[in-house]
Design an enzyme around this catalytic site. Structure first.
Site, PDB file in Angstrom:
ATOM      1  N   HIS A 215     -13.220   2.658   8.499  1.00 50.80           N
ATOM      2  CA  HIS A 215     -12.474   1.524   7.942  1.00 50.80           C
ATOM      3  C   HIS A 215     -13.007   1.128   6.555  1.00 50.80           C
ATOM      4  CE1 HIS A 215      -9.607  -1.725   9.550  1.00 50.80           C
ATOM      5  NE2 HIS A 215      -9.567  -1.738   8.226  1.00 50.80           N
TER       6      HIS A 215
ATOM      7  N   GLU B 179     -12.168   1.039  17.566  1.00 51.97           N
ATOM      8  CA  GLU B 179     -13.191   0.974  16.516  1.00 51.97           C
ATOM      9  C   GLU B 179     -14.114  -0.239  16.611  1.00 51.97           C
ATOM     10  OE1 GLU B 179     -10.506   0.812  13.034  1.00 51.97           O
ATOM     11  OE2 GLU B 179     -11.406  -1.131  12.571  1.00 51.97           O
TER      12      GLU B 179
ATOM     13  N   ASP C  77      -8.924   6.429   9.032  1.00 55.78           N
ATOM     14  CA  ASP C  77      -9.875   5.415   8.559  1.00 55.78           C
ATOM     15  C   ASP C  77      -9.964   4.298   9.595  1.00 55.78           C
ATOM     16  OD1 ASP C  77     -11.599   4.300   6.530  1.00 55.78           O
ATOM     17  OD2 ASP C  77      -9.998   2.855   6.071  1.00 55.78           O
TER      18      ASP C  77
ATOM     19  N   THR D 232      -4.456   5.059   7.702  1.00 53.36           N
ATOM     20  CA  THR D 232      -5.382   4.078   7.108  1.00 53.36           C
ATOM     21  C   THR D 232      -4.928   2.672   7.487  1.00 53.36           C
ATOM     22  OG1 THR D 232      -4.073   4.084   5.081  1.00 53.36           O
ATOM     23  CG2 THR D 232      -6.025   5.489   5.084  1.00 53.36           C
ATOM     24  N   SER D 233      -3.993   2.559   8.453  1.00 48.91           N
ATOM     25  CA  SER D 233      -3.440   1.225   8.752  1.00 48.91           C
ATOM     26  C   SER D 233      -4.156   0.548   9.917  1.00 48.91           C
ATOM     27  CB  SER D 233      -1.947   1.316   9.021  1.00 48.91           C
ATOM     28  OG  SER D 233      -1.267   1.209   7.794  1.00 48.91           O
ATOM     29  N   ARG D 234      -3.817   0.896  11.133  1.00 52.34           N
ATOM     30  CA  ARG D 234      -4.498   0.341  12.303  1.00 52.34           C
ATOM     31  C   ARG D 234      -4.535   1.418  13.382  1.00 52.34           C
ATOM     32  NH1 ARG D 234      -6.296  -2.709   9.307  1.00 52.34           N
ATOM     33  NH2 ARG D 234      -6.192  -4.982   9.259  1.00 52.34           N
TER      34      ARG D 234
ATOM     35  N   ILE E 108       0.839  -1.208   0.000  1.00 60.28           N
ATOM     36  CA  ILE E 108       0.000   0.000   0.000  1.00 60.28           C
ATOM     37  C   ILE E 108       0.877   1.262   0.000  1.00 60.28           C
ATOM     38  CG2 ILE E 108      -1.720   1.313   1.327  1.00 60.28           C
ATOM     39  CD1 ILE E 108      -2.771  -1.461   2.335  1.00 60.28           C
TER      40      ILE E 108
HETATM   41  P1  NAI Z   1       2.838  -4.924   3.535  1.00 60.71           P
HETATM   42  O1  NAI Z   1       3.144  -6.091   4.412  1.00 60.71           O
HETATM   43  O2  NAI Z   1       2.899  -5.090   2.049  1.00 60.71           O
HETATM   44  O3  NAI Z   1       3.795  -3.691   3.903  1.00 60.71           O
HETATM   45  C1  NAI Z   1       4.053  -3.280   5.203  1.00 60.71           C
HETATM   46  C2  NAI Z   1       5.402  -2.552   5.180  1.00 60.71           C
HETATM   47  O4  NAI Z   1       5.599  -1.976   6.475  1.00 60.71           O
HETATM   48  C3  NAI Z   1       6.598  -3.479   4.926  1.00 60.71           C
HETATM   49  O5  NAI Z   1       7.395  -2.938   3.892  1.00 60.71           O
HETATM   50  C4  NAI Z   1       7.338  -3.505   6.260  1.00 60.71           C
HETATM   51  O6  NAI Z   1       8.737  -3.639   6.102  1.00 60.71           O
HETATM   52  C5  NAI Z   1       6.961  -2.147   6.826  1.00 60.71           C
HETATM   53  N1  NAI Z   1       7.073  -2.041   8.274  1.00 60.71           N
HETATM   54  C6  NAI Z   1       6.869  -2.978   9.220  1.00 60.71           C
HETATM   55  N2  NAI Z   1       7.031  -2.449  10.455  1.00 60.71           N
HETATM   56  C7  NAI Z   1       7.355  -1.148  10.262  1.00 60.71           C
HETATM   57  C8  NAI Z   1       7.637  -0.059  11.133  1.00 60.71           C
HETATM   58  N3  NAI Z   1       7.618  -0.217  12.470  1.00 60.71           N
HETATM   59  N4  NAI Z   1       7.932   1.135  10.588  1.00 60.71           N
HETATM   60  C9  NAI Z   1       7.942   1.315   9.246  1.00 60.71           C
HETATM   61  N5  NAI Z   1       7.676   0.329   8.382  1.00 60.71           N
HETATM   62  C10 NAI Z   1       7.385  -0.886   8.878  1.00 60.71           C
HETATM   63  O7  NAI Z   1       1.393  -4.422   4.000  1.00 60.71           O
HETATM   64  P2  NAI Z   1       0.342  -3.585   3.153  1.00 60.71           P
HETATM   65  O8  NAI Z   1      -0.463  -4.501   2.306  1.00 60.71           O
HETATM   66  O9  NAI Z   1       1.016  -2.439   2.529  1.00 60.71           O
HETATM   67  O10 NAI Z   1      -0.641  -3.082   4.330  1.00 60.71           O
HETATM   68  C11 NAI Z   1      -0.204  -2.201   5.333  1.00 60.71           C
HETATM   69  C12 NAI Z   1      -1.270  -2.130   6.417  1.00 60.71           C
HETATM   70  O11 NAI Z   1      -2.443  -1.478   5.909  1.00 60.71           O
HETATM   71  C13 NAI Z   1      -1.806  -3.486   6.899  1.00 60.71           C
HETATM   72  O12 NAI Z   1      -0.961  -4.067   7.860  1.00 60.71           O
HETATM   73  C14 NAI Z   1      -3.137  -3.102   7.487  1.00 60.71           C
HETATM   74  O13 NAI Z   1      -2.955  -2.775   8.848  1.00 60.71           O
HETATM   75  C15 NAI Z   1      -3.535  -1.850   6.719  1.00 60.71           C
HETATM   76  N6  NAI Z   1      -4.705  -2.073   5.862  1.00 60.71           N
HETATM   77  C16 NAI Z   1      -5.782  -1.226   6.012  1.00 60.71           C
HETATM   78  C17 NAI Z   1      -6.905  -1.389   5.227  1.00 60.71           C
HETATM   79  C18 NAI Z   1      -8.078  -0.464   5.335  1.00 60.71           C
HETATM   80  O14 NAI Z   1      -9.162  -0.791   4.824  1.00 60.71           O
HETATM   81  N7  NAI Z   1      -7.938   0.705   5.931  1.00 60.71           N
HETATM   82  C19 NAI Z   1      -6.998  -2.488   4.259  1.00 60.71           C
HETATM   83  C20 NAI Z   1      -5.778  -3.270   4.133  1.00 60.71           C
HETATM   84  C21 NAI Z   1      -4.689  -3.068   4.920  1.00 60.71           C
END
Ligand code: NAI
Length: 333
Positions: A295, A263, A258, A232-234, A155
């Site tokens: 969300h 939540e 988001d 938009t993460s957690r 993302i």
């Molecule tokens: P991903 O696994 O592809 O990428 C996560 C990145 O974060 C990785 O490159 C990792 O090295 C990095 N990372 C890990 N810990 C870190 C830290 N402490 N500081 C900086 N970088 C760090 O995950 P993706 O698919 O990009 O999703 C990211 C997050 O988005 C998910 O974990 C989820 O919480 C959230 N999400 C939210 C949605 C929504 O509807 N709002 C839907 C889907 C995901």
């Protein structure tokens, strides 16, 4: 395979029904959230399908095992709500949908930025009431601004690419820098540097025990006055109490979220006729410079198709015995 799908919304039914037959999967839909009191519903199912706010701690996982459930199929990417160690101990498989549409979430983050900056939500209401005045709708050019990105995975990568398209300087922190992004002009720096230089900070890392409350009082103190923060993460990546203080003393100029720490009790539900008892959430909603969506980052047609298909494929693959060893597989990629 008989699967109980929890926290069902009408759109889950629509998209899962569209493909269930093709994958020969037998899905029963429950509107209930998966939690100790709904465990009784899991008798006779080989798998449960859960979403972001279902409870998947040791207590519930043990209950699932006692009901004869073998597999937890998450229809989401994040798995911070799953006690993976307990699942492994209990011999429960856990699968997820690691990527369904990084574009959906990244584009939603951009929507939050543009709406907050150009005050589109306020302009929409004003014009509907015949108020065509512009005062207090002033925004700023994104071009040339520094955008700090925490986490450049699937993302974060799409988000960085979009922001480079706006002509922003993109400064990122990720323990694993992405070379393709560096070639696009994205610069990597230590997290403190990213937070202190950014006009806009956007969070795209998963929630882990190490980064719980990553944006706390001390991180906020090191940021630019008037910074825009997007999450938009957690929810628990931000210490809500600290951000409330920072909004009150105007250190934070804009907040777009988001996701919200508490939540689970509110999001995905229509509570418009209820008394909302979370004073912190109500206080946040009351700020003119805070924008909250419940969300919905993932909520595009493309993502819903991918979520349904990948989850059904995960269930079929489990039936074929592909996930028997090792027993806990959170990531198929
Ligand atoms: P991903 O696994 O592809 O990428 C996560 C990145 O974060 C990785 O490159 C990792 O090295 C990095 N990372 C890990 N810990 C870190 C830290 N402490 N500081 C900086 N970088 C760090 O995950 P993706 O698919 O990009 O999703 C990211 C997050 O988005 C998910 O974990 C989820 O919480 C959230 N999400 C939210 C949605 C929504 O509807 N709002 C839907 C889907 C995901």
């Amino acid at each position: 395979m008989k699967t109980a799908l929890f926290s069902t919304k009408p759109y889950d039914r629509t998209y899962f029904n569209r493909f269930a037959e093709q994958y020969s999967q037998d899905i029963t839909y429950f509107e209930n959230r998966l939690e100790p009191k709904s465990l009784v519903l899991t008798q006779g199912f080989r798998a449960v399908c859960a979403f972001v706010n279902d409870q998947l701690d040791r207590e519930v996982l043990s209950g699932l095992r006692e009901s004869g459930v073998e597999l937890v199929a998450l229809r989401c990417a994040g798995y911070n709500h799953v006690d993976v160690a307990a699942a492994r101990e209990l011999g429960l498989g856990v699968v997820r949908v690691p990527a369904y549409s990084p574009h959906a979430v990244a584009e939603h983050a951009v929507a939050l930025i543009l709406t907050l900056n150009r005050k589109i939500h306020k302009a929409y209401n004003r014009v509907r009431e015949g108020n065509f005045a512009l005062d207090r709708l002033e925004g700023f050019d994104l071009f040339g601004k520094t955008v700090g990105v925490i986490g450049t995975g699937k993302i974060g990568q799409v988000f960085c690419t979009i922001m480079r398209g706006f002509g922003c300087r993109v400064l990122a922190y990720d323990p694993y820098p992405n070379e393709a992004l560096q070639n696009l002009g994205v610069e990597y720096a230590p997290i403190d540097e990213v937070l202190s230089q950014a006009d806009i900070v956007s969070l795209h890392c998963p929630l882990t025990p190490e980064n719980h409350h990553l944006i706390n009082a001390s991180a906020l103190a090191g940021m630019k006055n008037g910074v825009m923060i997007i999450n938009t993460s957690r929810g628990a990546l931000i210490d809500t109490k600290a951000i409330l203080d920072a909004l009150k003393n105007r250190r934070v100029g804009y907040l777009g979220i988001d996701v919200y720490e508490q939540e689970t009790d509110f999001f995905f539900r229509d509570l418009s006729e209820e008394i909302i008892t979370d004073d912190t959430l109500m206080r946040l909603i009351g700020f003119p410079n805070v924008l909250i969506t419940s969300h919905q980052g993932f909520f595009t047609e493309e993502a819903l198709v991918e979520i349904a298909r990948t989850t059904l494929e995960n269930l079929s693959a489990y039936e074929r015995g592909e996930f028997m060893e090792p027993n806990t597989v959170v990531d198929r990629s």
